[in-house]
Design a protein around this motif. Structure first.
Motif, PDB file in Angstrom:
ATOM      1  N   LYS A  38       0.807  -1.218   0.000  1.00  0.00           N
ATOM      2  CA  LYS A  38       0.000   0.000   0.000  1.00  0.00           C
ATOM      3  C   LYS A  38       0.841   1.270   0.000  1.00  0.00           C
ATOM      4  N   LEU A  39       2.107   1.166   0.444  1.00  0.00           N
ATOM      5  CA  LEU A  39       2.982   2.337   0.506  1.00  0.00           C
ATOM      6  C   LEU A  39       4.328   1.997  -0.099  1.00  0.00           C
ATOM      7  N   LEU A  40       4.790   2.863  -0.983  1.00  0.00           N
ATOM      8  CA  LEU A  40       6.112   2.712  -1.568  1.00  0.00           C
ATOM      9  C   LEU A  40       6.983   3.839  -1.045  1.00  0.00           C
ATOM     10  N   LEU A  41       8.054   3.487  -0.338  1.00  0.00           N
ATOM     11  CA  LEU A  41       9.022   4.458   0.153  1.00  0.00           C
ATOM     12  C   LEU A  41      10.127   4.568  -0.884  1.00  0.00           C
ATOM     13  N   VAL A  42      10.258   5.731  -1.483  1.00  0.00           N
ATOM     14  CA  VAL A  42      11.289   5.962  -2.488  1.00  0.00           C
ATOM     15  C   VAL A  42      12.433   6.678  -1.785  1.00  0.00           C
ATOM     16  N   CYS A  43      13.536   5.952  -1.656  1.00  0.00           N
ATOM     17  CA  CYS A  43      14.665   6.437  -0.868  1.00  0.00           C
ATOM     18  C   CYS A  43      15.941   5.851  -1.457  1.00  0.00           C
ATOM     19  N   ASP A  44      16.942   6.690  -1.653  1.00  0.00           N
ATOM     20  CA  ASP A  44      18.176   6.213  -2.279  1.00  0.00           C
ATOM     21  C   ASP A  44      19.222   5.722  -1.300  1.00  0.00           C
ATOM     22  N   SER A  45      19.015   5.919  -0.013  1.00  0.00           N
ATOM     23  CA  SER A  45      20.010   5.468   0.961  1.00  0.00           C
ATOM     24  C   SER A  45      19.434   4.339   1.810  1.00  0.00           C
ATOM     25  N   PRO A  46      20.288   3.417   2.255  1.00  0.00           N
ATOM     26  CA  PRO A  46      19.790   2.333   3.115  1.00  0.00           C
ATOM     27  C   PRO A  46      19.276   2.887   4.442  1.00  0.00           C
ATOM     28  N   MET A  62      -0.388   5.808  10.100  1.00  0.00           N
ATOM     29  CA  MET A  62      -1.161   5.765   8.853  1.00  0.00           C
ATOM     30  C   MET A  62      -2.038   4.517   8.781  1.00  0.00           C
ATOM     31  N   LYS A  63      -2.032   3.743   9.866  1.00  0.00           N
ATOM     32  CA  LYS A  63      -2.785   2.487   9.947  1.00  0.00           C
ATOM     33  C   LYS A  63      -2.300   1.471   8.911  1.00  0.00           C
ATOM     34  N   LEU A  64      -0.980   1.436   8.730  1.00  0.00           N
ATOM     35  CA  LEU A  64      -0.347   0.471   7.835  1.00  0.00           C
ATOM     36  C   LEU A  64       0.661  -0.358   8.624  1.00  0.00           C
ATOM     37  N   THR A  65       0.951  -1.542   8.130  1.00  0.00           N
ATOM     38  CA  THR A  65       1.954  -2.398   8.752  1.00  0.00           C
ATOM     39  C   THR A  65       3.212  -2.388   7.889  1.00  0.00           C
ATOM     40  N   PRO A  66       4.363  -2.756   8.450  1.00  0.00           N
ATOM     41  CA  PRO A  66       5.587  -2.828   7.639  1.00  0.00           C
ATOM     42  C   PRO A  66       5.453  -3.777   6.448  1.00  0.00           C
ATOM     43  N   GLU A  67       4.628  -4.804   6.578  1.00  0.00           N
ATOM     44  CA  GLU A  67       4.430  -5.755   5.485  1.00  0.00           C
ATOM     45  C   GLU A  67       3.723  -5.113   4.294  1.00  0.00           C
ATOM     46  N   GLN A  68       3.039  -3.998   4.525  1.00  0.00           N
ATOM     47  CA  GLN A  68       2.315  -3.316   3.457  1.00  0.00           C
ATOM     48  C   GLN A  68       3.167  -2.241   2.784  1.00  0.00           C
ATOM     49  N   ALA A  69       4.432  -2.152   3.143  1.00  0.00           N
ATOM     50  CA  ALA A  69       5.322  -1.129   2.589  1.00  0.00           C
ATOM     51  C   ALA A  69       6.507  -1.779   1.881  1.00  0.00           C
ATOM     52  N   ARG A  70       7.002  -1.106   0.871  1.00  0.00           N
ATOM     53  CA  ARG A  70       8.201  -1.534   0.155  1.00  0.00           C
ATOM     54  C   ARG A  70       9.081  -0.325  -0.052  1.00  0.00           C
ATOM     55  N   LEU A  71      10.378  -0.566  -0.170  1.00  0.00           N
ATOM     56  CA  LEU A  71      11.351   0.479  -0.407  1.00  0.00           C
ATOM     57  C   LEU A  71      11.976   0.259  -1.774  1.00  0.00           C
ATOM     58  N   LEU A  72      12.058   1.322  -2.554  1.00  0.00           N
ATOM     59  CA  LEU A  72      12.722   1.268  -3.862  1.00  0.00           C
ATOM     60  C   LEU A  72      13.597   2.503  -4.019  1.00  0.00           C
ATOM     61  N   PRO A  73      14.706   2.373  -4.718  1.00  0.00           N
ATOM     62  CA  PRO A  73      15.496   3.572  -5.041  1.00  0.00           C
ATOM     63  C   PRO A  73      14.758   4.384  -6.114  1.00  0.00           C
ATOM     64  N   SER A  74      15.066   5.664  -6.185  1.00  0.00           N
ATOM     65  CA  SER A  74      14.365   6.530  -7.143  1.00  0.00           C
ATOM     66  C   SER A  74      14.565   6.075  -8.589  1.00  0.00           C
ATOM     67  N   SER A  75      15.683   5.432  -8.886  1.00  0.00           N
ATOM     68  CA  SER A  75      15.941   4.974 -10.252  1.00  0.00           C
ATOM     69  C   SER A  75      14.990   3.848 -10.679  1.00  0.00           C
ATOM     70  N   ALA A  76      14.363   3.168  -9.736  1.00  0.00           N
ATOM     71  CA  ALA A  76      13.486   2.040 -10.065  1.00  0.00           C
ATOM     72  C   ALA A  76      12.018   2.432 -10.186  1.00  0.00           C
ATOM     73  N   VAL A  77      11.654   3.627  -9.766  1.00  0.00           N
ATOM     74  CA  VAL A  77      10.243   4.025  -9.764  1.00  0.00           C
ATOM     75  C   VAL A  77       9.641   3.977 -11.174  1.00  0.00           C
ATOM     76  N   ALA A  78      10.393   4.386 -12.146  1.00  0.00           N
ATOM     77  CA  ALA A  78       9.884   4.389 -13.527  1.00  0.00           C
ATOM     78  C   ALA A  78       9.603   2.981 -14.044  1.00  0.00           C
ATOM     79  N   HIS A  79      10.109   1.958 -13.382  1.00  0.00           N
ATOM     80  CA  HIS A  79       9.953   0.574 -13.839  1.00  0.00           C
ATOM     81  C   HIS A  79       8.856  -0.179 -13.087  1.00  0.00           C
ATOM     82  N   VAL A  80       8.116   0.521 -12.223  1.00  0.00           N
ATOM     83  CA  VAL A  80       7.029  -0.133 -11.486  1.00  0.00           C
ATOM     84  C   VAL A  80       5.890  -0.407 -12.445  1.00  0.00           C
ATOM     85  N   THR A  81       5.433  -1.665 -12.429  1.00  0.00           N
ATOM     86  CA  THR A  81       4.317  -2.065 -13.289  1.00  0.00           C
ATOM     87  C   THR A  81       3.021  -1.857 -12.520  1.00  0.00           C
TER      88      THR A  81
END
Length: 132
Positions: A38-46, A62-81
């Protein structure tokens, strides 16, 4: 159905390069997010332990769990399907387009957020703006 989804259905793990610049001849791979994301964290640093704790607290608000979130670097956002995202949080990186169906949050890095009360307040105001 794309190739990544087909491989996942067959039970074959799909891997993404952390540093694709080390392999200049490789083509960019599409990123398929799980349906429960449900949430994508776009972050370039670990993220370190303290930042992970803060991130968990923000997710809980935000009433979300860690399992509902993913982290991607900014370079990968354009490749999300295809995705079911409700939130895209650009943390310490400039906001990009492309995931228009999700609410967009922007903030300084988690390291800065940890120590800056005004940045936390600004993030909270953004969350509340969408959470009506």
């Amino acid at each position: 159905m794309n190739d990544v989804q087909r491989l996942k259905e067959m039970g074959i793990p799909v891997w993404e390069l952390r540093r694709p610049q080390l392999y200049p001849n490789s083509s960019p791979q599409m990123v398929a997010l799980p349906e429960d994301c449900k949430l994508l964290l776009v972050c370039d640093s670990p993220i370190n332990e303290k930042e992970a704790w803060l991130f968990g607290k923000i997710l809980a608000s935000m009433k979300l769990t860690p399992e509902q979130a993913r982290l991607l670097p900014s370079s990968a956002v354009a490749h999300v399907t295809q995705h079911q995202l409700q939130w895209v949080w650009y943390c310490g990186v400039p906001a990009q387009g492309g995931l228009a169906t999700a609410a967009v949050l922007t903030s300084p890095s988690l390291n800065v957020l940890e120590h800056d009360q005004s940045a936390k307040k600004a993030l909270w105001q953004q969350i509340k703006q969408y959470d009506k």
